[in-house]
Design a protein around this motif. Structure first.
Motif, mmCIF file in Angstrom:
data_model
loop_
_atom_site.group_PDB
_atom_site.id
_atom_site.type_symbol
_atom_site.label_atom_id
_atom_site.label_comp_id
_atom_site.label_asym_id
_atom_site.label_seq_id
_atom_site.Cartn_x
_atom_site.Cartn_y
_atom_site.Cartn_z
ATOM 1 N N ARG A 1 0.850 -1.182 0.000
ATOM 2 C CA ARG A 1 0.000 0.000 0.000
ATOM 3 C C ARG A 1 0.892 1.240 0.000
ATOM 4 N NH1 ARG A 1 -4.339 -0.122 4.489
ATOM 5 N NH2 ARG A 1 -5.221 -1.714 3.140
ATOM 6 N N TYR A 2 0.528 2.217 -0.844
ATOM 7 C CA TYR A 2 1.321 3.433 -0.998
ATOM 8 C C TYR A 2 0.532 4.659 -0.557
ATOM 9 C CZ TYR A 2 4.675 0.865 -3.838
ATOM 10 O OH TYR A 2 5.630 -0.028 -4.280
ATOM 11 N N LEU A 3 1.223 5.600 0.065
ATOM 12 C CA LEU A 3 0.710 6.938 0.301
ATOM 13 C C LEU A 3 1.366 7.827 -0.745
ATOM 14 C CD1 LEU A 3 -0.708 9.230 1.798
ATOM 15 C CD2 LEU A 3 1.223 9.269 3.408
ATOM 16 N N LEU B 1 5.266 18.142 2.972
ATOM 17 C CA LEU B 1 4.625 17.188 3.881
ATOM 18 C C LEU B 1 5.409 15.884 3.939
ATOM 19 C CD1 LEU B 1 0.829 17.678 3.075
ATOM 20 C CD2 LEU B 1 2.036 18.366 5.148
ATOM 21 N N HIS B 2 5.915 15.459 2.800
ATOM 22 C CA HIS B 2 6.727 14.241 2.747
ATOM 23 C C HIS B 2 7.955 14.390 3.645
ATOM 24 C CE1 HIS B 2 8.360 10.886 -0.107
ATOM 25 N NE2 HIS B 2 8.554 10.589 1.160
ATOM 26 N N THR C 1 10.061 5.548 4.407
ATOM 27 C CA THR C 1 9.856 4.267 3.739
ATOM 28 C C THR C 1 9.604 4.479 2.251
ATOM 29 O OG1 THR C 1 7.488 4.307 4.194
ATOM 30 C CG2 THR C 1 8.888 3.249 5.836
ATOM 31 N N PRO C 2 9.891 3.480 1.450
ATOM 32 C CA PRO C 2 9.695 3.615 0.004
ATOM 33 C C PRO C 2 8.232 3.624 -0.430
ATOM 34 C CG PRO C 2 10.457 1.405 0.546
ATOM 35 C CD PRO C 2 10.498 2.211 1.815
ATOM 36 N N ASN C 3 7.303 3.387 0.493
ATOM 37 C CA ASN C 3 5.888 3.388 0.099
ATOM 38 C C ASN C 3 5.215 4.743 0.321
ATOM 39 O OD1 ASN C 3 5.976 2.953 2.901
ATOM 40 N ND2 ASN C 3 4.018 1.886 2.886
ATOM 41 N N ILE C 4 5.983 5.768 0.644
ATOM 42 C CA ILE C 4 5.469 7.135 0.697
ATOM 43 C C ILE C 4 6.132 7.900 -0.438
ATOM 44 C CG2 ILE C 4 5.236 9.269 2.020
ATOM 45 C CD1 ILE C 4 5.247 7.566 4.553
ATOM 46 N N THR D 1 -1.995 10.608 9.697
ATOM 47 C CA THR D 1 -2.937 9.515 9.926
ATOM 48 C C THR D 1 -2.769 8.439 8.861
ATOM 49 O OG1 THR D 1 -4.498 11.021 10.985
ATOM 50 C CG2 THR D 1 -5.382 8.927 10.164
ATOM 51 N N ALA D 2 -2.630 8.861 7.613
ATOM 52 C CA ALA D 2 -2.413 7.898 6.529
ATOM 53 C C ALA D 2 -1.135 7.118 6.763
ATOM 54 C CB ALA D 2 -2.371 8.621 5.184
ATOM 55 N N MET D 3 -0.067 7.830 7.118
ATOM 56 C CA MET D 3 1.219 7.175 7.359
ATOM 57 C C MET D 3 1.105 6.125 8.463
ATOM 58 S SD MET D 3 4.703 8.942 8.850
ATOM 59 C CE MET D 3 3.978 9.193 10.474
ATOM 60 N N MET D 4 0.437 6.491 9.562
ATOM 61 C CA MET D 4 0.354 5.574 10.701
ATOM 62 C C MET D 4 -0.572 4.387 10.441
ATOM 63 S SD MET D 4 0.572 8.146 13.981
ATOM 64 C CE MET D 4 -0.779 9.200 13.487
ATOM 65 N N GLY D 5 -1.613 4.583 9.617
ATOM 66 C CA GLY D 5 -2.563 3.503 9.372
ATOM 67 C C GLY D 5 -2.343 2.753 8.084
#
Length: 144
Positions: free
Chosen positions: A2-4, A16-17, A27-30, A102-106
């Motif tokens: 899953r990616y943000l 924000l990143h 992490t590589p998924n952000i 919130t997205a990052m944590m969940g």
């Protein structure tokens, strides 16, 4: 996986990143990219395609954009559609830091529907007026 994915005008999304990295999530998924001043739409779309290159057909995407209907978000959605990923994407306009955190944590732990609800709530809760009392207010109370 899953990616943000964050997209914006100017440097909001990369900013924000960088905050998320500062908070310990590098992490590589952000992923993030932006449409900067003077950049044409074609160049921006190429940047979006390059950013989304690691996203596979069975991956899920949480997409945050700065303005609903704005060209960064619209072009990112079009690129996700070309990759066949819209069915695996939840997208938001009006991103802010509480939503991104919130997205990052969940991202890894929550199902997409629960994550979506929590992100919307945190995004709204993150917006509030800070009322600072002034000396004038104290003086007015003394007159009563």
């Amino acid at each position: 996986m899953r990616y943000l994915v964050m997209v914006s005008h100017g440097t909001l999304a990369p900013g924000l990143h960088s905050v998320l990295k500062m908070l310990g999530n590098d992490t590589p998924n952000i992923l993030s990219t932006s449409l900067v001043d003077g950049m044409g739409a074609d160049e921006y779309v190429e940047n979006v395609k390059a950013m989304l290159a690691p996203v596979a057909a069975d991956d899920e995407v949480v997409l945050l954009g700065d303005i609903l209907g704005g060209s960064p978000l619209t072009n990112a959605m079009n690129t996700l559609a070309e990759k066949g990923l819209l069915a695996h994407t939840i997208a938001f306009g009006g991103m802010n830091l509480p939503m991104a955190m919130t997205a990052m944590m969940g991202l890894a732990a929550m199902d997409l529907d629960s994550l979506k609800q929590m992100m919307l709530q945190e995004g709204k809760n993150g917006m509030s007026e800070l009322v600072v009392p002034t000396d004038d207010a104290d003086d007015e109370d003394d007159d009563i």
